[in-house]
Design a protein around this motif. Structure first.
Motif, mmCIF file in Angstrom:
data_model
loop_
_atom_site.group_PDB
_atom_site.id
_atom_site.type_symbol
_atom_site.label_atom_id
_atom_site.label_comp_id
_atom_site.label_asym_id
_atom_site.label_seq_id
_atom_site.Cartn_x
_atom_site.Cartn_y
_atom_site.Cartn_z
ATOM 1 N N ASP A 84 0.861 -1.172 0.000
ATOM 2 C CA ASP A 84 0.000 0.000 0.000
ATOM 3 C C ASP A 84 0.904 1.230 0.000
ATOM 4 O O ASP A 84 1.429 1.636 1.039
ATOM 5 N N THR A 85 1.101 1.807 -1.180
ATOM 6 C CA THR A 85 2.050 2.914 -1.324
ATOM 7 C C THR A 85 1.613 4.166 -0.564
ATOM 8 O O THR A 85 2.449 5.025 -0.282
ATOM 9 N N LYS A 86 0.334 4.265 -0.230
ATOM 10 C CA LYS A 86 -0.125 5.423 0.548
ATOM 11 C C LYS A 86 0.417 5.375 1.977
ATOM 12 O O LYS A 86 0.462 6.382 2.663
ATOM 13 N N LYS A 87 0.823 4.188 2.420
ATOM 14 C CA LYS A 87 1.337 4.040 3.780
ATOM 15 C C LYS A 87 2.857 4.137 3.838
ATOM 16 O O LYS A 87 3.445 4.014 4.905
ATOM 17 N N ILE A 88 3.483 4.321 2.684
ATOM 18 C CA ILE A 88 4.933 4.530 2.635
ATOM 19 C C ILE A 88 5.145 6.005 2.308
ATOM 20 O O ILE A 88 4.931 6.435 1.173
ATOM 21 N N PRO A 89 5.536 6.779 3.295
ATOM 22 C CA PRO A 89 5.598 8.228 3.092
ATOM 23 C C PRO A 89 6.736 8.652 2.157
ATOM 24 O O PRO A 89 7.765 7.988 2.046
ATOM 25 N N GLY A 90 6.483 9.763 1.490
ATOM 26 C CA GLY A 90 7.549 10.438 0.771
ATOM 27 C C GLY A 90 7.956 9.878 -0.574
ATOM 28 O O GLY A 90 8.976 10.301 -1.100
ATOM 29 N N ARG A 91 7.221 8.963 -1.143
ATOM 30 C CA ARG A 91 7.596 8.446 -2.466
ATOM 31 C C ARG A 91 7.300 9.497 -3.525
ATOM 32 O O ARG A 91 6.247 10.118 -3.527
ATOM 33 N N SER A 113 10.262 5.496 -9.203
ATOM 34 C CA SER A 113 9.854 5.811 -7.840
ATOM 35 C C SER A 113 11.098 6.155 -7.018
ATOM 36 O O SER A 113 12.055 5.376 -6.979
ATOM 37 N N PHE A 114 11.066 7.300 -6.357
ATOM 38 C CA PHE A 114 12.212 7.754 -5.568
ATOM 39 C C PHE A 114 11.793 8.060 -4.137
ATOM 40 O O PHE A 114 10.626 8.325 -3.862
ATOM 41 N N LEU A 115 12.770 8.068 -3.263
ATOM 42 C CA LEU A 115 12.519 8.362 -1.850
ATOM 43 C C LEU A 115 12.351 9.857 -1.585
ATOM 44 O O LEU A 115 11.784 10.245 -0.569
ATOM 45 N N SER A 116 12.869 10.693 -2.496
ATOM 46 C CA SER A 116 12.778 12.142 -2.295
ATOM 47 C C SER A 116 12.894 12.858 -3.634
ATOM 48 O O SER A 116 13.364 12.283 -4.628
ATOM 49 N N ASP A 117 12.517 14.136 -3.638
ATOM 50 C CA ASP A 117 12.683 14.967 -4.832
ATOM 51 C C ASP A 117 14.157 15.094 -5.199
ATOM 52 O O ASP A 117 14.514 15.101 -6.379
ATOM 53 N N GLU A 118 15.009 15.188 -4.180
ATOM 54 C CA GLU A 118 16.439 15.338 -4.430
ATOM 55 C C GLU A 118 17.001 14.123 -5.176
ATOM 56 O O GLU A 118 17.779 14.271 -6.118
ATOM 57 N N MET A 119 16.595 12.941 -4.747
ATOM 58 C CA MET A 119 17.057 11.728 -5.427
ATOM 59 C C MET A 119 16.534 11.695 -6.863
ATOM 60 O O MET A 119 17.264 11.340 -7.799
ATOM 61 N N LEU A 174 1.083 11.933 -9.340
ATOM 62 C CA LEU A 174 0.424 11.786 -8.050
ATOM 63 C C LEU A 174 -0.683 10.747 -8.193
ATOM 64 O O LEU A 174 -1.794 11.073 -8.624
ATOM 65 N N PRO A 175 -0.389 9.482 -7.867
ATOM 66 C CA PRO A 175 -1.378 8.412 -8.061
ATOM 67 C C PRO A 175 -2.653 8.671 -7.262
ATOM 68 O O PRO A 175 -2.600 9.103 -6.123
ATOM 69 N N GLN A 176 -3.773 8.390 -7.885
ATOM 70 C CA GLN A 176 -5.067 8.514 -7.226
ATOM 71 C C GLN A 176 -5.644 7.145 -6.894
ATOM 72 O O GLN A 176 -6.659 7.045 -6.217
ATOM 73 N N THR A 177 -4.997 6.110 -7.412
ATOM 74 C CA THR A 177 -5.391 4.725 -7.115
ATOM 75 C C THR A 177 -4.126 3.960 -6.742
ATOM 76 O O THR A 177 -3.012 4.385 -7.056
ATOM 77 N N ALA A 178 -4.311 2.836 -6.099
ATOM 78 C CA ALA A 178 -3.177 1.987 -5.739
ATOM 79 C C ALA A 178 -2.586 1.353 -6.997
ATOM 80 O O ALA A 178 -3.302 1.091 -7.964
ATOM 81 N N ALA A 179 -1.292 1.122 -6.973
ATOM 82 C CA ALA A 179 -0.638 0.445 -8.090
ATOM 83 C C ALA A 179 -1.202 -0.963 -8.218
ATOM 84 O O ALA A 179 -1.448 -1.632 -7.219
ATOM 85 N N SER A 180 -1.410 -1.406 -9.445
ATOM 86 C CA SER A 180 -2.001 -2.713 -9.668
ATOM 87 C C SER A 180 -1.300 -3.434 -10.799
ATOM 88 O O SER A 180 -1.628 -3.243 -11.964
ATOM 89 N N PHE A 181 -0.336 -4.252 -10.444
ATOM 90 C CA PHE A 181 0.316 -5.045 -11.474
ATOM 91 C C PHE A 181 -0.570 -6.219 -11.872
ATOM 92 O O PHE A 181 -0.335 -6.858 -12.886
ATOM 93 N N SER A 182 -1.599 -6.479 -11.091
ATOM 94 C CA SER A 182 -2.551 -7.507 -11.502
ATOM 95 C C SER A 182 -3.319 -7.047 -12.738
ATOM 96 O O SER A 182 -3.915 -7.861 -13.438
ATOM 97 N N ALA A 183 -3.283 -5.750 -13.028
ATOM 98 C CA ALA A 183 -3.914 -5.255 -14.250
ATOM 99 C C ALA A 183 -3.251 -5.836 -15.493
ATOM 100 O O ALA A 183 -3.839 -5.831 -16.567
ATOM 101 N N LEU A 184 -2.069 -6.364 -15.349
ATOM 102 C CA LEU A 184 -1.363 -6.969 -16.482
ATOM 103 C C LEU A 184 -1.773 -8.416 -16.714
ATOM 104 O O LEU A 184 -1.363 -9.026 -17.695
ATOM 105 N N THR A 185 -2.582 -8.970 -15.809
ATOM 106 C CA THR A 185 -2.931 -10.387 -15.915
ATOM 107 C C THR A 185 -4.430 -10.664 -15.909
ATOM 108 O O THR A 185 -4.828 -11.813 -15.867
ATOM 109 N N TYR A 186 -5.251 -9.633 -15.967
ATOM 110 C CA TYR A 186 -6.693 -9.884 -15.922
ATOM 111 C C TYR A 186 -7.132 -10.639 -17.180
ATOM 112 O O TYR A 186 -6.456 -10.635 -18.197
#
Length: 192
Positions: free
Chosen positions: A66-73, A122-128, A153-165
Protein backbone atom coordinates in the motif's frame (compact mmCIF):
# COMPACT_ATOMS: atom_id res chain seq x y z
CA UNK A 1 12.04 -26.77 -31.72
CA UNK A 2 10.64 -25.59 -28.38
CA UNK A 3 7.11 -26.64 -27.51
CA UNK A 4 5.02 -23.80 -26.18
CA UNK A 5 2.70 -24.46 -23.29
CA UNK A 6 -0.81 -23.23 -23.99
CA UNK A 7 -2.83 -21.88 -21.10
CA UNK A 8 -6.62 -22.04 -21.05
CA UNK A 9 -9.24 -19.77 -19.48
CA UNK A 10 -8.98 -21.53 -16.10
CA UNK A 11 -5.19 -21.03 -16.06
CA UNK A 12 -5.71 -17.36 -16.96
CA UNK A 13 -8.10 -16.90 -14.03
CA UNK A 14 -5.71 -18.68 -11.64
CA UNK A 15 -2.86 -16.42 -12.77
CA UNK A 16 -5.04 -13.34 -12.43
CA UNK A 17 -6.23 -14.33 -8.95
CA UNK A 18 -2.67 -15.05 -7.78
CA UNK A 19 -1.48 -11.73 -9.23
CA UNK A 20 -4.06 -9.99 -7.05
CA UNK A 21 -3.08 -11.99 -3.94
CA UNK A 22 -0.34 -14.62 -4.19
CA UNK A 23 -1.11 -15.94 -0.67
CA UNK A 24 -4.47 -17.39 -1.70
CA UNK A 25 -4.84 -21.07 -0.97
CA UNK A 26 -6.53 -23.60 -3.23
CA UNK A 27 -9.90 -23.16 -1.47
CA UNK A 28 -9.91 -19.41 -2.15
CA UNK A 29 -8.92 -20.07 -5.79
CA UNK A 30 -11.62 -22.74 -6.06
CA UNK A 31 -14.20 -20.24 -4.77
CA UNK A 32 -12.95 -17.58 -7.20
CA UNK A 33 -13.17 -19.97 -10.16
CA UNK A 34 -16.64 -21.03 -9.05
CA UNK A 35 -17.71 -17.39 -9.41
CA UNK A 36 -16.92 -17.68 -13.13
CA UNK A 37 -18.76 -20.98 -13.50
CA UNK A 38 -15.76 -23.34 -13.28
CA UNK A 39 -16.13 -26.35 -11.00
CA UNK A 40 -12.78 -28.08 -10.67
CA UNK A 41 -11.23 -29.77 -7.65
CA UNK A 42 -8.72 -28.15 -5.35
CA UNK A 43 -6.26 -30.88 -6.36
CA UNK A 44 -6.61 -29.90 -10.03
CA UNK A 45 -6.02 -26.25 -9.10
CA UNK A 46 -2.84 -27.21 -7.22
CA UNK A 47 -1.74 -29.36 -10.16
CA UNK A 48 -2.33 -26.52 -12.60
CA UNK A 49 -0.29 -24.12 -10.41
CA UNK A 50 2.57 -26.63 -10.28
CA UNK A 51 2.56 -26.93 -14.09
CA UNK A 52 2.43 -23.13 -14.49
CA UNK A 53 5.46 -22.89 -12.18
CA UNK A 54 7.34 -25.66 -14.02
CA UNK A 55 6.64 -23.95 -17.36
CA UNK A 56 7.97 -20.67 -15.87
CA UNK A 57 4.68 -18.93 -16.58
CA UNK A 58 4.52 -18.25 -12.85
CA UNK A 59 8.10 -17.29 -12.00
CA UNK A 60 7.86 -15.74 -8.55
CA UNK A 61 5.39 -14.76 -5.89
CA UNK A 62 5.56 -11.14 -4.82
CA UNK A 63 3.94 -8.78 -2.38
CA UNK A 64 1.63 -5.87 -2.96
CA UNK A 65 2.42 -2.75 -0.97
CA UNK A 66 0.00 0.00 0.00
CA UNK A 67 2.05 2.91 -1.32
CA UNK A 68 -0.12 5.42 0.55
CA UNK A 69 1.34 4.04 3.78
CA UNK A 70 4.93 4.53 2.63
CA UNK A 71 5.60 8.23 3.09
CA UNK A 72 7.55 10.44 0.77
CA UNK A 73 7.60 8.45 -2.47
CA UNK A 74 8.10 10.58 -5.54
CA UNK A 75 6.76 9.03 -8.72
CA UNK A 76 8.31 10.40 -11.90
CA UNK A 77 7.27 9.74 -15.47
CA UNK A 78 9.93 10.27 -18.15
CA UNK A 79 8.80 10.84 -21.75
CA UNK A 80 11.61 10.55 -24.29
CA UNK A 81 11.99 11.03 -28.03
CA UNK A 82 15.27 9.79 -29.51
CA UNK A 83 17.53 11.40 -32.09
CA UNK A 84 18.01 9.42 -35.24
CA UNK A 85 21.58 8.15 -35.44
CA UNK A 86 23.56 5.11 -36.47
CA UNK A 87 24.60 4.62 -32.84
CA UNK A 88 20.99 4.52 -31.58
CA UNK A 89 20.49 0.71 -31.61
CA UNK A 90 23.71 0.11 -29.65
CA UNK A 91 23.01 2.96 -27.21
CA UNK A 92 19.47 1.66 -26.65
CA UNK A 93 20.97 -1.60 -25.39
CA UNK A 94 22.83 0.42 -22.73
CA UNK A 95 19.67 2.34 -21.88
CA UNK A 96 17.69 -0.88 -21.50
CA UNK A 97 20.37 -2.34 -19.21
CA UNK A 98 20.41 0.83 -17.08
CA UNK A 99 16.61 0.86 -16.72
CA UNK A 100 16.38 -2.89 -16.15
CA UNK A 101 19.03 -2.83 -13.42
CA UNK A 102 17.82 0.35 -11.68
CA UNK A 103 16.00 -0.44 -8.40
CA UNK A 104 13.79 2.63 -8.77
CA UNK A 105 12.29 1.80 -12.20
CA UNK A 106 8.69 0.63 -11.93
CA UNK A 107 8.03 0.23 -15.64
CA UNK A 108 9.79 1.19 -18.85
CA UNK A 109 9.34 0.58 -22.55
CA UNK A 110 8.95 1.65 -26.16
CA UNK A 111 5.81 3.42 -27.23
CA UNK A 112 3.87 4.06 -30.39
CA UNK A 113 2.85 7.64 -30.83
CA UNK A 114 4.43 10.98 -30.08
CA UNK A 115 7.16 9.65 -27.78
CA UNK A 116 9.60 6.79 -28.29
CA UNK A 117 10.02 5.72 -24.66
CA UNK A 118 8.18 6.07 -21.35
CA UNK A 119 9.61 5.22 -17.95
CA UNK A 120 7.89 5.30 -14.56
CA UNK A 121 10.28 5.69 -11.62
CA UNK A 122 9.85 5.81 -7.84
CA UNK A 123 12.21 7.75 -5.57
CA UNK A 124 12.52 8.36 -1.85
CA UNK A 125 12.78 12.14 -2.30
CA UNK A 126 12.68 14.97 -4.83
CA UNK A 127 16.44 15.34 -4.43
CA UNK A 128 17.06 11.73 -5.43
CA UNK A 129 14.68 12.08 -8.38
CA UNK A 130 16.43 15.27 -9.58
CA UNK A 131 19.87 13.71 -9.14
CA UNK A 132 18.92 10.64 -11.15
CA UNK A 133 17.37 12.83 -13.86
CA UNK A 134 20.67 14.74 -14.22
CA UNK A 135 22.70 11.53 -14.38
CA UNK A 136 20.26 9.97 -16.87
CA UNK A 137 20.56 12.98 -19.20
CA UNK A 138 24.36 12.93 -18.89
CA UNK A 139 24.51 9.21 -19.69
CA UNK A 140 22.05 9.19 -22.58
CA UNK A 141 21.86 12.84 -23.73
CA UNK A 142 23.59 11.97 -27.01
CA UNK A 143 20.57 9.94 -28.15
CA UNK A 144 17.83 12.06 -26.54
CA UNK A 145 16.06 14.68 -28.64
CA UNK A 146 13.15 15.44 -26.27
CA UNK A 147 13.17 14.69 -22.54
CA UNK A 148 10.12 15.59 -20.47
CA UNK A 149 9.71 14.67 -16.81
CA UNK A 150 6.50 14.82 -14.82
CA UNK A 151 5.76 14.17 -11.18
CA UNK A 152 2.88 11.73 -10.95
CA UNK A 153 0.42 11.79 -8.05
CA UNK A 154 -1.38 8.41 -8.06
CA UNK A 155 -5.07 8.51 -7.23
CA UNK A 156 -5.39 4.72 -7.12
CA UNK A 157 -3.18 1.99 -5.74
CA UNK A 158 -0.64 0.45 -8.09
CA UNK A 159 -2.00 -2.71 -9.67
CA UNK A 160 0.32 -5.04 -11.47
CA UNK A 161 -2.55 -7.51 -11.50
CA UNK A 162 -3.91 -5.26 -14.25
CA UNK A 163 -1.36 -6.97 -16.48
CA UNK A 164 -2.93 -10.39 -15.92
CA UNK A 165 -6.69 -9.88 -15.92
CA UNK A 166 -8.80 -12.08 -18.21
CA UNK A 167 -11.50 -11.30 -20.75
CA UNK A 168 -14.05 -12.89 -18.41
CA UNK A 169 -13.00 -10.59 -15.54
CA UNK A 170 -13.12 -7.60 -17.88
CA UNK A 171 -16.67 -8.40 -19.02
CA UNK A 172 -17.86 -9.16 -15.47
CA UNK A 173 -16.43 -5.87 -14.18
CA UNK A 174 -18.02 -3.76 -16.91
CA UNK A 175 -21.36 -5.55 -16.52
CA UNK A 176 -21.36 -4.88 -12.75
CA UNK A 177 -20.69 -1.16 -13.33
CA UNK A 178 -23.25 -0.92 -16.12
CA UNK A 179 -25.79 -2.59 -13.81
CA UNK A 180 -24.95 -0.08 -11.04
CA UNK A 181 -25.60 2.83 -13.37
CA UNK A 182 -28.85 1.26 -14.55
CA UNK A 183 -29.96 0.69 -10.93
CA UNK A 184 -29.04 4.27 -10.00
CA UNK A 185 -30.96 5.68 -12.98
CA UNK A 186 -34.03 3.55 -12.23
CA UNK A 187 -34.06 4.58 -8.54
CA UNK A 188 -33.75 8.27 -9.40
CA UNK A 189 -36.64 8.07 -11.90
CA UNK A 190 -38.89 6.27 -9.42
CA UNK A 191 -38.32 8.90 -6.73
CA UNK A 192 -39.40 11.75 -9.03
Amino acid sequence: MKNYFVIDKIDELIISALAQNSKQDSFELWDYLKGFGYKISREEIESRITILEEEQIIKNYTISVDTKKIPGRVIRVDLVTFRTSQALPKRLEGLKKYLNDAPFVVFSGKTRGGYDWITVKSFLSDEMADEESDIYRNLFGDIIQVYEVYDFLPQTAASFSALTYTEEEYKKFLKEWADRKSTRLNSSHSSV
